[in-house]
Motif scaffolding. Sequence first.
Motif, PDB file in Angstrom:
ATOM      1  N   CYS A  12      46.078  58.766  32.134  1.00 46.39           N
ATOM      2  CA  CYS A  12      47.789  58.725  32.579  1.00 46.39           C
ATOM      3  C   CYS A  12      48.345  57.839  33.718  1.00 46.39           C
ATOM      4  O   CYS A  12      49.426  58.050  33.229  1.00 46.39           O
ATOM      5  N   ARG A  13      47.679  58.448  34.553  1.00 45.80           N
ATOM      6  CA  ARG A  13      48.057  57.861  35.921  1.00 45.80           C
ATOM      7  C   ARG A  13      48.787  56.682  35.851  1.00 45.80           C
ATOM      8  O   ARG A  13      49.461  56.033  36.084  1.00 45.80           O
ATOM      9  N   ASP A  21      54.519  58.489  40.476  1.00 47.84           N
ATOM     10  CA  ASP A  21      54.385  60.409  40.377  1.00 47.84           C
ATOM     11  C   ASP A  21      55.059  60.707  39.805  1.00 47.84           C
ATOM     12  O   ASP A  21      53.984  61.809  39.301  1.00 47.84           O
ATOM     13  N   GLU A  22      56.062  60.287  39.418  1.00 48.86           N
ATOM     14  CA  GLU A  22      57.567  61.371  38.403  1.00 48.86           C
ATOM     15  C   GLU A  22      56.194  61.755  37.148  1.00 48.86           C
ATOM     16  O   GLU A  22      56.523  62.319  36.769  1.00 48.86           O
ATOM     17  N   LEU A  23      56.474  60.552  37.090  1.00 46.60           N
ATOM     18  CA  LEU A  23      56.005  59.881  35.161  1.00 46.60           C
ATOM     19  C   LEU A  23      54.622  61.106  35.302  1.00 46.60           C
ATOM     20  O   LEU A  23      53.820  61.841  34.114  1.00 46.60           O
ATOM     21  N   ALA A  24      53.295  60.394  36.697  1.00 48.91           N
ATOM     22  CA  ALA A  24      52.186  61.157  36.749  1.00 48.91           C
ATOM     23  C   ALA A  24      52.189  62.470  36.671  1.00 48.91           C
ATOM     24  O   ALA A  24      51.012  63.575  35.750  1.00 48.91           O
ATOM     25  N   GLY A  25      53.117  63.196  36.650  1.00 47.22           N
ATOM     26  CA  GLY A  25      53.221  64.476  37.646  1.00 47.22           C
ATOM     27  C   GLY A  25      54.255  65.415  36.249  1.00 47.22           C
ATOM     28  O   GLY A  25      53.708  67.005  36.426  1.00 47.22           O
ATOM     29  N   LYS A  39      52.468  51.382  34.323  1.00 48.67           N
ATOM     30  CA  LYS A  39      53.078  50.410  33.344  1.00 48.67           C
ATOM     31  C   LYS A  39      55.150  51.199  32.781  1.00 48.67           C
ATOM     32  O   LYS A  39      56.104  50.322  32.797  1.00 48.67           O
ATOM     33  N   LEU A  40      54.671  52.663  32.522  1.00 46.85           N
ATOM     34  CA  LEU A  40      56.004  53.090  32.581  1.00 46.85           C
ATOM     35  C   LEU A  40      56.891  52.919  33.222  1.00 46.85           C
ATOM     36  O   LEU A  40      58.324  52.800  32.923  1.00 46.85           O
ATOM     37  N   ALA A  41      56.437  53.034  34.701  1.00 48.85           N
ATOM     38  CA  ALA A  41      57.396  53.431  35.364  1.00 48.85           C
ATOM     39  C   ALA A  41      58.219  51.313  35.420  1.00 48.85           C
ATOM     40  O   ALA A  41      59.213  51.146  35.975  1.00 48.85           O
TER      41      ALA A  41
END
Length: 299
Positions: free
Chosen positions: A266-267, A11-15, A272-274
């Motif tokens: 992106c989400r 959620d932090e990354l997606a936002g 993956k990035l998380a």
Amino acid sequence: MNGEDMGLTVDELAGCPKLVPGLKLLAGQLQTRFDANPRLARYLASHQRWLMSQVGFALYLKHSTEPGHPGLTTGSLKAKILPEKIASRNTVLTFLDQLLAYRFVQVSGDPAKRPRRFEVTMVCYEAMFGWFMLNLAALDLVDGGERVAILQRRPELFKLAQPRFADAAVDDPTWRHPPRRVAMFLWTEAGGLVMDELICQVNHTVDADWLPVGRLDARTISSHFMMSRTHLQRLFRKAVDADCLRWVDERRTAVFMSRDYLAEYCRWHAVKLALVDEAFEWAIEALATDSVLRQRSAG
């Protein structure tokens, strides 16, 4: 820090408003690596092969870090891939045969001994290390971190982080099975390369539901990525029908991408990035703990 609060959340990354620039950086660098080694990059440009390559590489590394681990064998790869329905038995066998033929892996020890154990070649190791580094660079752009600098100082972190990431990626159904519209590109031959091209060009700063991508020439793209022009045009038609892309001229060269499709893509990448972030933070802590234990033992 404990395992439950390591790294950025999905959620932090997606936002985060810097996620798209981070993915654009990643896509651009992956294109550069494609130009440096087209055969390897194209071969792994489908999500299915990407998953198998990450798992196979992790199995290879585990042989050197976990005593008694069989490493990368046909059996160990099938044991991870088949239960998750990532690929069939025959697909796994074909995958390993092609890696051997392309000299991305080689047989370790006596080739007549069963089961055969495979080890990755230097070109494969460098490519996987580079891929991991690029994802850390994307994360650094998102939150201003220094992960790349840390890995450059301590490259041994990679051997700990990559297997943990690969296991988590395969175990996570959200990453393992992309959303339908994302999978439309990622599960197809060279579709990941096309998606990188779109992400590099899309203007995400426009305040509109449809974002300009620019002019795309199917002949040039298909030639560059060594794919059938018919296959590429069919892929674009599916994307248009699914409201992912839109042509705005009669010649069908000027393309727009829907904002909601970009957000969906992106989400998925935020997942993956998380996982990359968590694995890297875990590796840092694991290495630090090991160092303390060694010092205590020596003392």
